[in-house]
Scaffold this motif. Structure first.
Motif, PDB file in Angstrom:
ATOM      1  N   UNK A  82      34.356  43.567  43.717  1.00  0.00           N
ATOM      2  CA  UNK A  82      33.184  44.391  42.908  1.00  0.00           C
ATOM      3  C   UNK A  82      33.871  44.060  41.146  1.00  0.00           C
ATOM      4  N   UNK A  83      34.848  44.454  41.003  1.00  0.00           N
ATOM      5  CA  UNK A  83      35.111  44.704  39.437  1.00  0.00           C
ATOM      6  C   UNK A  83      34.543  43.092  38.715  1.00  0.00           C
ATOM      7  N   UNK A  84      35.224  42.635  39.678  1.00  0.00           N
ATOM      8  CA  UNK A  84      34.827  40.733  39.214  1.00  0.00           C
ATOM      9  C   UNK A  84      33.833  40.308  38.954  1.00  0.00           C
ATOM     10  N   UNK A  85      33.289  40.670  40.303  1.00  0.00           N
ATOM     11  CA  UNK A  85      32.124  40.111  40.090  1.00  0.00           C
ATOM     12  C   UNK A  85      30.930  40.513  39.164  1.00  0.00           C
ATOM     13  N   UNK A 104      30.696  25.438  43.636  1.00  0.00           N
ATOM     14  CA  UNK A 104      31.979  26.843  44.251  1.00  0.00           C
ATOM     15  C   UNK A 104      32.286  27.387  43.538  1.00  0.00           C
ATOM     16  N   UNK A 105      32.502  28.918  44.352  1.00  0.00           N
ATOM     17  CA  UNK A 105      32.093  30.569  44.049  1.00  0.00           C
ATOM     18  C   UNK A 105      32.741  31.030  44.467  1.00  0.00           C
ATOM     19  N   UNK A 106      33.925  31.804  44.413  1.00  0.00           N
ATOM     20  CA  UNK A 106      35.211  32.448  44.968  1.00  0.00           C
ATOM     21  C   UNK A 106      35.060  33.458  44.416  1.00  0.00           C
ATOM     22  N   UNK A 107      35.310  34.509  44.717  1.00  0.00           N
ATOM     23  CA  UNK A 107      35.907  35.859  44.218  1.00  0.00           C
ATOM     24  C   UNK A 107      37.032  36.201  45.062  1.00  0.00           C
ATOM     25  N   UNK A 109      54.868  47.375  36.649  1.00  0.00           N
ATOM     26  CA  UNK A 109      54.770  46.989  38.484  1.00  0.00           C
ATOM     27  C   UNK A 109      53.687  45.992  38.646  1.00  0.00           C
ATOM     28  N   UNK A 110      54.066  45.504  40.225  1.00  0.00           N
ATOM     29  CA  UNK A 110      53.155  45.063  39.957  1.00  0.00           C
ATOM     30  C   UNK A 110      52.116  45.455  40.877  1.00  0.00           C
ATOM     31  N   UNK A 111      51.064  44.617  41.127  1.00  0.00           N
ATOM     32  CA  UNK A 111      49.335  45.704  42.018  1.00  0.00           C
ATOM     33  C   UNK A 111      48.879  44.139  42.310  1.00  0.00           C
ATOM     34  N   UNK A 112      47.706  45.082  42.730  1.00  0.00           N
ATOM     35  CA  UNK A 112      46.786  43.594  42.947  1.00  0.00           C
ATOM     36  C   UNK A 112      45.902  43.426  41.805  1.00  0.00           C
ATOM     37  N   UNK A 113      45.794  42.169  42.436  1.00  0.00           N
ATOM     38  CA  UNK A 113      44.805  41.019  40.999  1.00  0.00           C
ATOM     39  C   UNK A 113      43.538  39.956  41.722  1.00  0.00           C
ATOM     40  N   UNK A 114      42.507  40.862  40.767  1.00  0.00           N
ATOM     41  CA  UNK A 114      41.147  40.551  40.805  1.00  0.00           C
ATOM     42  C   UNK A 114      41.180  38.956  40.840  1.00  0.00           C
ATOM     43  N   UNK A 115      40.713  37.846  41.220  1.00  0.00           N
ATOM     44  CA  UNK A 115      40.691  37.003  40.984  1.00  0.00           C
ATOM     45  C   UNK A 115      39.000  35.847  41.495  1.00  0.00           C
ATOM     46  N   UNK A 116      38.481  34.961  40.554  1.00  0.00           N
ATOM     47  CA  UNK A 116      37.503  34.609  41.100  1.00  0.00           C
ATOM     48  C   UNK A 116      37.479  33.245  40.134  1.00  0.00           C
ATOM     49  N   UNK A 128      34.489  23.949  34.850  1.00  0.00           N
ATOM     50  CA  UNK A 128      35.093  24.388  35.584  1.00  0.00           C
ATOM     51  C   UNK A 128      35.556  25.693  35.539  1.00  0.00           C
ATOM     52  N   UNK A 129      36.063  26.364  35.463  1.00  0.00           N
ATOM     53  CA  UNK A 129      36.516  28.222  35.877  1.00  0.00           C
ATOM     54  C   UNK A 129      37.517  27.399  37.071  1.00  0.00           C
ATOM     55  N   UNK A 130      38.445  27.722  36.249  1.00  0.00           N
ATOM     56  CA  UNK A 130      40.031  27.337  37.118  1.00  0.00           C
ATOM     57  C   UNK A 130      40.240  28.710  37.519  1.00  0.00           C
ATOM     58  N   UNK A 131      40.260  29.821  36.905  1.00  0.00           N
ATOM     59  CA  UNK A 131      40.861  30.805  36.982  1.00  0.00           C
ATOM     60  C   UNK A 131      40.112  31.893  36.599  1.00  0.00           C
ATOM     61  N   UNK A 132      39.811  33.121  37.386  1.00  0.00           N
ATOM     62  CA  UNK A 132      39.692  34.427  35.740  1.00  0.00           C
ATOM     63  C   UNK A 132      40.842  35.727  36.636  1.00  0.00           C
ATOM     64  N   UNK A 133      41.400  36.085  35.755  1.00  0.00           N
ATOM     65  CA  UNK A 133      42.302  36.726  36.558  1.00  0.00           C
ATOM     66  C   UNK A 133      42.133  38.616  35.655  1.00  0.00           C
ATOM     67  N   UNK A 134      41.784  39.138  36.771  1.00  0.00           N
ATOM     68  CA  UNK A 134      42.073  40.934  36.070  1.00  0.00           C
ATOM     69  C   UNK A 134      42.630  41.746  37.006  1.00  0.00           C
ATOM     70  N   UNK A 135      43.899  41.940  36.358  1.00  0.00           N
ATOM     71  CA  UNK A 135      44.636  42.681  37.430  1.00  0.00           C
ATOM     72  C   UNK A 135      44.337  44.127  37.263  1.00  0.00           C
ATOM     73  N   UNK A 136      45.418  44.476  38.219  1.00  0.00           N
ATOM     74  CA  UNK A 136      44.363  46.204  38.809  1.00  0.00           C
ATOM     75  C   UNK A 136      43.041  46.498  38.664  1.00  0.00           C
ATOM     76  N   UNK A 137      42.634  45.266  39.487  1.00  0.00           N
ATOM     77  CA  UNK A 137      40.746  45.323  39.732  1.00  0.00           C
ATOM     78  C   UNK A 137      40.812  45.037  41.088  1.00  0.00           C
ATOM     79  N   UNK A 138      38.815  45.171  41.170  1.00  0.00           N
ATOM     80  CA  UNK A 138      38.687  45.143  42.854  1.00  0.00           C
ATOM     81  C   UNK A 138      38.104  43.782  42.643  1.00  0.00           C
TER      82      UNK A 138
END
Ligand SMILES: Cc1cc2nc3c(=O)[nH]c(=O)nc-3n(C[C@H](O)[C@H](O)[C@H](O)COP(=O)(O)OP(=O)(O)OC[C@H]3O[C@@H](n4cnc5c(N)ncnc54)[C@H](O)[C@@H]3O)c2cc1C
Length: 548
Positions: A369-372, A391-394, A304-311, A357-367
């Motif tokens: 805040x969890x990524x930070x 560059x610094x984005x979440x 089941x799909x849902x949000x993905x926290x990214x950074x 360069x962290x091209x992308x961090x992936x954390x499924x079903x998280x917020x």
């Protein structure tokens, strides 16, 4: 132990080795220990090819070197607009993906029909290592007809999907290729078996990673694919292992297979699963691409799909001394062990001459805040080292499809700017929690990192330069091997001439795989570089495949 590197993977993105200069075809009697080549007395007659063409409903295609029509044919000029277009598109991969026989691996192309050399008066254009004919496979019957024809005429058989393979495993001199690229059916299935009950996707062998993500997303689902949108999701990627942004959450592509629809080398159409031809199912799930059967479709678990926290973040190298920069890189490598303990977390980092360069961090079903929280200790380390981020984005992406499209766009920008520089891509690797028995190299289960080494070369580079690049790539691999005892390599992103290929690409499953190969394909109708059992045969200097 906090910091044990167990993984070593060498990516041969543009590793090139000259091989197989084209020999003028003279009519020779083929030694039966060898597969026939065009020009041999036992090469099929034109009428026999025509009969095959009728059998497969007119879907037999004669292989043509990609650059021939626009750069080498009579009435075309090497300086024409058409040839210029071929040159511009050469790097994009798209023309290779859409072609039945031409593949991307430069050493396999071997400059036998280079659009960049066409203006040279001595330049020639030959098929070289590309397959001589291809069947545009539409169903089991057309695949089986190809298998039977190669048996009857002692030909080499290869399966070609997108032609991405770094080891050149989807091409072969004098081969008949089974081209599965147009098997694009996609279906959502409510799957029920002793292994798994739940949502699943049945994917035709030609479905590519982007198509998988789009289809799954449209159905409120997600499934494991690769990072590259154009790789074949249902074919080479899955058979070889298949890592992607969701691998930490759900395992490798091969961990998610439920059943395969295949044609085996006896010409039989079978559905293989843990309950039916279980050993073949086991081998197809990670035991190496293109060595077991022709895959028509695969059914994989879906989630089941849902949000993905990214950074993503990056910092330049020049702002601090080299020592401080490398301290920061080392700190990241150590911190990956902590990140790997977070279920579902996956990261992809690039280290090159310009910086980190962290091209992308992936954390499924998280917020967010969890990524930070996950990244904060490393950011604190950077602050202590007086390193500032350029560059610094979440972000919180609403679905996996949104996440993968954003990653894809970012990646293409980074790729476009890094040509010429050596590049190390370090992916955190945490698939050990997936407890599913299959033929995946056991090193995947105990590794902290997957390291891809990339060296971009110019298409116009002379062979000595390309050979030097290959030697350099192998020497990096040798150095990493020394510091990763007990590690392995991902055989689908690897060099074809690694002398330790059995242990590093397959590990302890090698001999079980060899028994399965001998059971399902005792005549080695399918053969390719660094595949299980491939050392029983060898490619001679003229490109002839013979028993060793
Ligand atoms: C730019 C790029 C990015 C990549 N990114 C990733 C990534 O993120 N994750 C990852 O895991 N890998 C990645 N890879 C490696 C990729 O998984 C392998 O190259 C894989 O073999 C490609 O499979 P394909 O079917 O697309 O290509 P092909 O070259 O067409 O086929 C590859 C192999 O699979 C066999 N095969 C293809 N179709 C069939 C079929 N229907 N039945 C039986 N055998 C078949 C072929 O015979 C060949 O041996 C990447 C490669 C490239 C070039």
């Amino acid at each position: 132990m906090l910091f044990t590197i167990h993984s070593l993977a060498a990516i041969a993105a543009t590793v090139i080795l000259p091989r197989l200069a084209s020999a003028a075809p003279t009519l020779v009697r083929n030694d039966s220990a060898c597969r026939a080549l065009p020009g041999d007395a036992d090469w099929p007659q034109e009428e026999e090819w025509e009969t095959l063409n009728r059998t497969v409903g007119g879907r037999l295609i004669r292989g043509v070197p990609l650059a021939e029509p626009s750069c080498y044919s009579t009435n075309v000029s090497a300086t024409s607009e058409a040839c210029g277009t071929v040159q511009r598109e050469w790097e994009s991969m798209a023309p290779f993906i859409a072609d039945p026989v031409n593949v991307i691996a430069p050493y396999e192309q071997n400059n036998t029909c280079s659009p960049f050399l066409a203006a040279n008066a001595t330049a020639t254009c030959k098929l070289g290592n590309m397959a001589t004919y291809a069947i545009n496979v539409s169903d089991a019957a057309s695949a089986a007809a190809g298998v039977k024809f190669t048996h009857r005429h002692n030909l080499r058989l290869v399966v070609k999907n997108t032609g991405h393979d770094f080891l050149g495993r989807s091409s072969g001199r004098g081969a008949l290729a089974l081209w599965t690229h147009h098997l694009k059916d996609k279906t959502v299935v409510d799957y029920c078996s002793s292994l798994y009950t739940g949502p699943a996707l049945r994917l035709g062998a030609g479905v590519q990673v982007r198509e998988l993500s789009v289809f799954a997303g449209a159905n409120g689902l997600r499934a494991v694919g690769g990072s590259c949108p154009t790789v074949g999701a249902a074919s080479g990627l899955t058979q070889g292992g298949g890592h992607g942004p969701l691998s930490s959450a759900y395992g490798l592509g091969a961990d998610n297979t439920l059943e395969f629809d295949v044609v085996t080398m006896d010409g039989q159409h079978r559905t293989v699963s843990p309950e039916q031809d279980a050993d073949l199912y086991w081998a197809l799930s990670g035991g190496g691409a293109g060595n077991w059967a022709v895959v028509l479709s695969v059914t994989v678990r879906a989630y089941r799909d849902g949000p993905i926290a990214a950074a993503r973040f990056s910092f330049s190298r020049e702002q601090v001394t080299p020592q401080v920069y490398w301290n920061a890189v080392e700190a990241w490598m150590k911190y990956v062990a902590t990140l790997n303990a977070i279920p579902g977390f996956r990261s992809m980092v690039r280290v090159d001459r310009s910086g980190f360069s962290l091209d992308m961090a992936t954390l499924p079903n998280a917020s967010v805040g969890d990524m930070q929280t996950a990244l904060a200790p490393f950011h604190n380390t950077l602050a202590r080292l007086n390193i500032s981020l350029s560059l610094n984005e979440t972000a919180l992406h609403p679905s996996y499809l949104a996440h993968s499209l954003i990653t894809e766009a970012f990646r293409s920008i980074v790729d476009g700017s890094s040509a010429g520089d050596p590049l190390f891509v370090v992916m955190s690797n945490n698939v050990s929690h997936i407890n599913h028995d299959n033929a995946v190299n056991p090193a995947w289960r105990s590794s902290l990192f997957l390291i891809n080494m990339v060296l971009m070369s110019s298409e116009q580079a002379p062979w000595p330069k390309l050979q030097a690049d290959l030697a350099e790539m192998n020497s990096w691999q040798d150095r990493l091997r020394l510091v990763t005892p007990g590690g392995g390599s991902y055989g689908s992103e690897a060099t074809f001439d690694n002398q330790y290929w059995k242990s590093e690409y397959y590990g302890s499953v090698y001999y079980r795989l060899l028994q399965i190969k001998q059971r399902y394909d005792p005549g080695f109708v399918l053969w390719n570089q660094a595949a299980v059992g491939s050392d029983l045969y060898r490619l001679r200097d003229d490109g002839r495949l013979c028993t060793a």
